[in-house]
Design an enzyme around this catalytic site. Structure first.
Site, PDB file in Angstrom:
ATOM      1  CB  SER A 181       8.984  -0.776  -3.319  1.00 38.19           C
ATOM      2  OG  SER A 181       9.284  -0.866  -4.356  1.00 38.19           O
ATOM      3  CE  LYS A 182       3.197   2.169  -7.276  1.00 38.30           C
ATOM      4  NZ  LYS A 182       2.619   3.333  -8.342  1.00 38.30           N
ATOM      5  NE  ARG A 183      10.753   1.030  -7.682  1.00 37.87           N
ATOM      6  CZ  ARG A 183       9.808   1.894  -7.478  1.00 37.87           C
ATOM      7  NH1 ARG A 183       8.874   2.183  -8.234  1.00 37.87           N
ATOM      8  NH2 ARG A 183       9.918   2.487  -6.258  1.00 37.87           N
TER       9      ARG A 183
END
Ligand code: GLU
Ligand code: ZN
Length: 494
Positions: free
Chosen positions: A262-264
């Protein structure tokens, strides 16, 4: 040359400037870039910044900076312009407004007055009844009185696209033929109640106006493709679009624990790789392997080689696994491939503040030039250079308790004394002679070279791991080496 299309290839990379650039985004950019180059086509770089709440100028600037750092170029887009300018969607709002109006005038889109609460309630009821739970077409054919009544209640409508009642089939360039039935693709919003156009409208409208021939993007966007194809057909009927582009959806990238990266996730942040000193060519080489390969037995290659070989039909639809160790190993190989001058120049940021712990005036260019070739064969990422060479520029070796405890055993003082003696009378113009000296000291105490050199290394460099020891001693010089051994002996005695 071109095996996919005879018309000139036009692809686009169209990120939204939200947050920091991440590796998934770079992989998408890379595949589009390679595809365009392979087909001598055009890469359009478009900024999808219609979401004022999430987009930021800072993120936009970072995006451009990152793409330039990676070495990408584009034929149309920010900074270079082009026939379809502007390339920032925030500057194209009039176009979307106009198209939305035309779609409504032609009956291909309509006002929907349903409130969120009403939509939710009907969706829950449909679910409970085991029916498709998408938008139910409630406002498709409202009478003038119904519209009047809703307006009188003060409702402001969104604009919804009217999906045709037909099955949509297309051949994905990566995953082959795909079919979507109408009950799974309900009418969808294209303009918010406040008049702001949505991704669902602006993305295909710009693809149409910019004459995009191939849409290559992540699998997460696959569900929007049948909607876009239907919208495209409407745009063709209105004379706005010419042809439906081909679509290819790139596989998911999986991270730790086989979860979608994920981007996170910290390991997905491009900035992290930059700060750690990945080479752009090393990182791109690794990212190209997320769904593609040059040849079964070749993991390391240049971007030119990738461009020459890249076929979208070779992309593997199965999820790709992001493997940081492999990414580092490939980067290490690219570090070895640099010529030494290039290597020394690229290390520069990590030999200065804020990374370097030594005073700028203590940096010694000649010593750096002497040690660089030894470092080049050992680093995985450029940021490792700082710790590897700090012993040359710090007044005292770095303090590392773990290394000290590990290397300094009983008898280390006796060994160090002998080593000091032998080093004192050694030939300091030869690393080999320094090795003989430590070897001989070890023999005196019944120690093999590995065991004998550990305390010497920690005394002189502060750490158990580092560059080849005897070359390091030679570059540091006799005087400093002996002084550090003396200091270690004093510390052991204390
Ligand atoms: N702006 C969209 C995104 O960043 C682009 C998706 C697409 O390539 O169609 O997800
Ligand atoms: Zn409605």
């Amino acid at each position: 040359m071109s095996s996919v299309a005879s018309a000139p290839v036009r692809v686009r990379f169209c990120p939204s400037p939200t947050g920091n650039p991440h590796v998934g985004l770079v992989r998408t950019a890379l595949f589009n870039w390679a595809f365009a180059k392979h087909h001598q086509g055009t890469l359009v770089f478009r900024i999808e910044d219609t979401d004022a709440a999430r987009d930021s100028e800072e993120s936009y600037n970072q995006l451009l900076d990152s793409l330039r750092w990676l070495g990408f170029d584009w034929d149309e887009g920010p900074e270079v312009g082009g026939p379809h300018a502007p390339y920032r969607q925030s500057q194209r709002m009039d176009i979307y407004k106009d198209v939305a109006q035309k779609l409504q005038d032609a009956g291909r889109a309509y006002h929907c007055y349903c409130s969120t609460a009403e939509l939710d309630a009907r969706r829950d009821a449909a679910r409970a009844a085991g029916k498709p739970s998408g938008y139910d077409g409630h406002c498709r054919d409202l009478s003038a009185e119904q519209v009047e009544a809703y307006r009188a209640e003060g409702r402001t409508p969104i604009v919804r696209f009217r999906m045709p009642d037909e099955t949509i089939t297309f051949t994905d360039l990566v995953r082959g033929e795909l079919t979507f039935t109408p009950e799974n693709v309900p009418d969808y919003g294209i303009v918010r109640a406040n008049g702001a156009p949505l991704y669902t409208l602006v993305n295909p409208v710009d693809d149409a106006l910019m004459e995009i021939t191939h849409v290559l993007r992540g699998e997460d966007l696959l569900s929007s493709t049948p909607r876009q194809i239907a919208l495209y057909k409407a745009l063709i009927d209105l004379g706005i679009a010419k042809e439906i582009p081909s679509f290819g959806h790139l596989p998911y990238v999986m991270g730790e624990g086989n979860k979608k990266l994920s981007k996170r996730d910290p390991e997905s942040s491009l900035n992290l790789y930059r700060e750690r000193g990945f080479l752009p060519e090393g990182l791109l080489n690794y990212l190209s392997l997320l769904g593609w390969s040059l040849a079964a037995d070749r993991d390391v290659f240049s971007m030119d080689e990738m461009v020459a070989a890249f076929e979208i039909s070779d992309v593997n639809p199965n999820p790709a696994r992001f493997d940081l160790k492999k990414c580092e190993a490939i980067n290490a190989d690219h570090i070895r491939l640099l010529d030494v001058k290039d290597f020394t120049e690229r290390c520069a940021p990590w030999l200065q503040a804020p990374f370097a712990p030594w005073a700028p005036e203590d940096f010694d260019e000649a010593k750096w030039q002497a040690v660089a070739p030894h470092a080049q064969t050992r680093l995985k990422v450029l940021s490792e250079i700082t710790d590897n060479v700090d012993f040359l520029f710090l007044a005292e070796p770095a303090e590392d308790e773990a290394s000290w405890t590990k290397a300094m055993k009983e008898g280390s003082d006796a060994l160090l004394r002998t080593a000091r003696e032998k080093l004192e009378s050694a030939d300091w113009t030869s690393a080999e002679a320094l090795k003989e000296a430590v070897l001989a000291a070890g023999e005196t105490h019944g120690l093999k070279l590995g065991k004998a050199q550990a305390p010497v290394r920690v005394a002189v460099t502060g750490r158990t791991i580092g560059l080849p020891l005897f070359e390091s001693l030679e570059i540091l010089g006799k005087e400093k080496t002996l002084a550090r051994i003396d200091a270690a002996l004093a510390k052991l005695a204390a």
